[in-house]
Design an enzyme around this catalytic site. Structure first.
Site, mmCIF file in Angstrom:
data_model
loop_
_atom_site.group_PDB
_atom_site.id
_atom_site.type_symbol
_atom_site.label_atom_id
_atom_site.label_comp_id
_atom_site.label_asym_id
_atom_site.label_seq_id
_atom_site.Cartn_x
_atom_site.Cartn_y
_atom_site.Cartn_z
ATOM 1 N N GLU A 298 0.822 -1.222 0.000
ATOM 2 C CA GLU A 298 0.000 0.000 0.000
ATOM 3 C C GLU A 298 0.853 1.268 0.000
ATOM 4 O OE1 GLU A 298 -1.946 -0.424 3.760
ATOM 5 O OE2 GLU A 298 -3.215 -2.066 3.106
ATOM 6 N N PRO A 299 1.703 1.457 -0.990
ATOM 7 C CA PRO A 299 2.543 2.656 -0.967
ATOM 8 C C PRO A 299 1.746 3.910 -1.343
ATOM 9 C CG PRO A 299 2.896 1.449 -3.002
ATOM 10 C CD PRO A 299 1.915 0.639 -2.192
ATOM 11 N N ARG A 301 3.247 7.753 -0.547
ATOM 12 C CA ARG A 301 4.265 8.779 -0.790
ATOM 13 C C ARG A 301 5.257 8.413 -1.904
ATOM 14 N NH1 ARG A 301 5.970 11.934 3.609
ATOM 15 N NH2 ARG A 301 5.101 10.262 4.887
ATOM 16 N N ARG A 337 2.844 20.077 5.990
ATOM 17 C CA ARG A 337 3.913 19.191 6.486
ATOM 18 C C ARG A 337 5.021 19.914 7.259
ATOM 19 N NH1 ARG A 337 6.852 16.178 4.113
ATOM 20 N NH2 ARG A 337 6.522 14.356 5.417
ATOM 21 N N TYR A 341 5.035 18.470 11.011
ATOM 22 C CA TYR A 341 6.111 17.503 11.304
ATOM 23 C C TYR A 341 7.490 18.138 11.264
ATOM 24 C CZ TYR A 341 2.298 14.731 9.208
ATOM 25 O OH TYR A 341 1.086 14.210 8.853
ATOM 26 N N CYS A 368 -2.484 33.724 9.492
ATOM 27 C CA CYS A 368 -2.238 34.513 10.698
ATOM 28 C C CYS A 368 -1.792 33.640 11.864
ATOM 29 C CB CYS A 368 -3.495 35.300 11.047
ATOM 30 S SG CYS A 368 -3.910 36.389 9.692
ATOM 31 N N GLU A 369 -0.685 32.975 11.690
ATOM 32 C CA GLU A 369 -0.090 32.149 12.750
ATOM 33 C C GLU A 369 1.410 32.116 12.503
ATOM 34 O OE1 GLU A 369 -1.446 28.502 14.090
ATOM 35 O OE2 GLU A 369 -3.508 28.757 13.386
HETATM 36 N N1 LLP Z 1 -1.405 2.043 4.463
HETATM 37 C C1 LLP Z 1 -1.920 2.540 5.605
HETATM 38 C C2 LLP Z 1 -2.802 1.691 6.416
HETATM 39 C C3 LLP Z 1 -1.590 3.849 6.000
HETATM 40 O O1 LLP Z 1 -2.084 4.335 7.139
HETATM 41 C C4 LLP Z 1 -0.735 4.640 5.202
HETATM 42 C C5 LLP Z 1 -0.377 6.006 5.579
HETATM 43 C C6 LLP Z 1 -0.251 4.080 4.002
HETATM 44 C C7 LLP Z 1 -0.602 2.778 3.676
HETATM 45 C C8 LLP Z 1 0.652 4.823 3.067
HETATM 46 O O2 LLP Z 1 1.841 5.219 3.652
HETATM 47 P P1 LLP Z 1 3.001 5.863 2.763
HETATM 48 O O3 LLP Z 1 3.433 4.811 1.765
HETATM 49 O O4 LLP Z 1 2.455 7.065 2.076
HETATM 50 O O5 LLP Z 1 4.037 6.205 3.729
HETATM 51 N N2 LLP Z 1 0.685 12.892 6.533
HETATM 52 C C9 LLP Z 1 1.958 12.218 6.763
HETATM 53 C C10 LLP Z 1 1.917 10.766 6.377
HETATM 54 C C11 LLP Z 1 0.816 9.991 7.050
HETATM 55 C C12 LLP Z 1 0.686 8.571 6.558
HETATM 56 C C13 LLP Z 1 -0.569 7.944 7.052
HETATM 57 N N3 LLP Z 1 -0.772 6.589 6.653
HETATM 58 C C14 LLP Z 1 3.063 12.981 6.047
HETATM 59 O O6 LLP Z 1 2.777 13.980 5.398
HETATM 60 O O7 LLP Z 1 4.228 12.616 6.157
#
Ligand code: LLP
Length: 423
Positions: A298-299, A301, A337, A341, A368-369
């Site tokens: 499940e990629p 990013r 982001r 983070y 305004c922050e």
């Molecule tokens: N599968 C599940 C169950 C997840 O919760 C997530 C991400 C993914 C797959 C995909 O993860 P990825 O491959 O994108 O790392 N907003 C944060 C990232 C939060 C990810 C949440 N879950 C950021 O901007 O870094």
């Protein structure tokens, strides 16, 4: 593989996989700021790269829609044979509207409502990943109530929380025992026992695991895969084979990271090969005896982050005795982001003059922050009002996390595909 964009001596260029590179300033001269630019050629090239790294395994890619849910992104990935991982009925509906088939959509997430579960039951989604015993109870009772109306049994995965702690921002770890996600081993065993004796039209397909996001060091991933696949094998061997305990799938989740500090994509591309090697090693015993048929990943990013730029116009260069600020027309409402983070995103003017001296600035937005910043103490070629800046690697978790805080309206969205820009 070519990088999505490169910063040349005097400008930012978009690299196309098929044709020549293009000046981003020229391509987007008529687009009003702030706006997102997605290089869809790059998204598709990434999907192909990932598929080829995993070609020796029975892997199906399910793109995590939360990273970027624009229909153009979803349909570009669908064209490469990628399915989807969704965390709400809303995301599932977007995926379906973009042309993905329900049988390629996994439903994850800790808070599935009755309404969403109903939707999942009747739209024929591929699998529901169950995150708690409480959720399993709800699913079981709903499936029992509706058993006469269901065309086929509901496919379930059980999400294991393997209690590992990957190196990433604490807000985005999900596989540690203190996180709200998944079930620990005793709870998984209880869930399996419950399903084994259940009369509901449910079908257990396998475990799922996702330990966090923006992972560049695969040690914890390796550990988590080891823990979950050993458990899957054990549980499978302990449960007598029956039509509703299939153990034919394993969901390895997402989490693969990118190097936000560098334009060079080589390291994260090589990471995929390491990931494939870990996945191959841990799944081998289960694949060999033939019960495990499909590995799901499940990629999010990794597929889309690099493809996106947030382009913004400098409004003022404000000088103060303490600091100098570059004030732009995009804010934390669009790309959260850095604020949430303290994430690093590279920033570059779309065009750089040879005479432009470099200087350190805080790059800040209109909200305004004081938390509204894209970079602090960042050295940049000194810009002037009207210059356009690119904020890199914004294709994932940019527009999907944006809001209309301060009511500045949404950003524009433009896409590069087949040698041209469309809105
Ligand atoms: N599968 C599940 C169950 C997840 O919760 C997530 C991400 C993914 C797959 C995909 O993860 P990825 O491959 O994108 O790392 N907003 C944060 C990232 C939060 C990810 C949440 N879950 C950021 O901007 O870094």
């Amino acid at each position: 593989m070519k990088s999505a964009y490169s910063v040349d001596v005097d400008e930012v260029r978009l690299n196309s996989t098929a044709g020549p590179s293009h000046s981003v300033a020229e391509l987007t001269a008529s687009c009003s700021t702030p706006f997102w630019l997605m290089n869809l050629d790059h998204v598709r090239a990434r999907a192909r790269r990932l598929k080829s790294a995993l070609a020796s395994l029975p892997v199906k890619i399910h793109y995590a829609v939360k990273a970027n849910d624009h229909a153009r992104v979803l349909s570009s990935l669908a064209a490469e044979g990628v399915g989807a991982d969704v965390v709400s009925a809303g995301e599932a509906q977007l995926a379906l509207a973009a042309g993905l088939e329900a049988r390629h959509i996994i439903f994850s997430g800790v808070a599935k409502t009755r309404h969403e579960l109903n939707f999942a039951f009747h739209s024929g989604l591929k699998q529901i990943n169950v995150e708690s015993l409480e959720e399993l109870e709800r699913i079981e009772s709903m499936a029992l109530e509706q058993s006469s109306q269901l065309r086929s049994p509901i496919a379930l995965g059980l999400r294991l929380n393997p209690n590992v702690c990957p190196e990433t921002h604490p807000y985005i770890t999900t596989g540690f025992r203190e996180n709200k996600f998944g079930m620990d081993e005793p709870a998984i065993r209880e869930a399996v026992a419950r399903l084994a004796r259940s009369a509901a039209p449910l079908q257990l397909r396998g475990l799922s695991v996702h330990i966090g996001s923006q992972l560049l060091d695969l040690q914890a991933v390796d550990e988590a895969l080891g823990i979950s696949l050993r458990l899957q094998q054990q549980l499978r061997d302990q449960t007598s084979a029956s039509a509703h305990m299939l153990w034919d799938r394993f969901d390895a989740g997402g989490g693969l990271g990118i190097r936000y500090d560098s334009e060079d994509e080589t390291e994260e591309t090589a990471l995929i090969d390491d990931f494939a090697a870990h996945l191959g090693r841990h799944t081998q015993p289960l694949l060999q005896d033939g019960r495990l048929r499909e590995i799901m990943i499940e990629p999010g990013r990794w597929l889309v982050a690099r493809a996106g730029l947030l382009i913004t116009e400098v409004q003022y260069v404000k000088r103060t005795p303490m600091k100098d600020f570059v004030i732009v027309d995009a804010g934390m409402n669009l790309l959260l982001r850095p604020t949430l983070y303290e994430a690093h995103h590279r920033i570059s003017p779309l065009r750089v003059g040879a005479e432009q001296a470099r200087q350190s600035f805080d790059v800040v937005g209109p909200i305004c922050e004081s938390s509204d910043f894209f970079a602090r103490d960042r050295e940049l070629p000194t810009p002037k009002a009207g210059d356009r800046l690119a904020i890199f690697d914004s294709g994932a978790y940019g527009r999907t996390m944006s809001s209309d805080y301060n009511r500045r309206g949404p950003a524009g969205e433009f896409f590069f595909a087949d040698g041209q820009i469309t809105g």
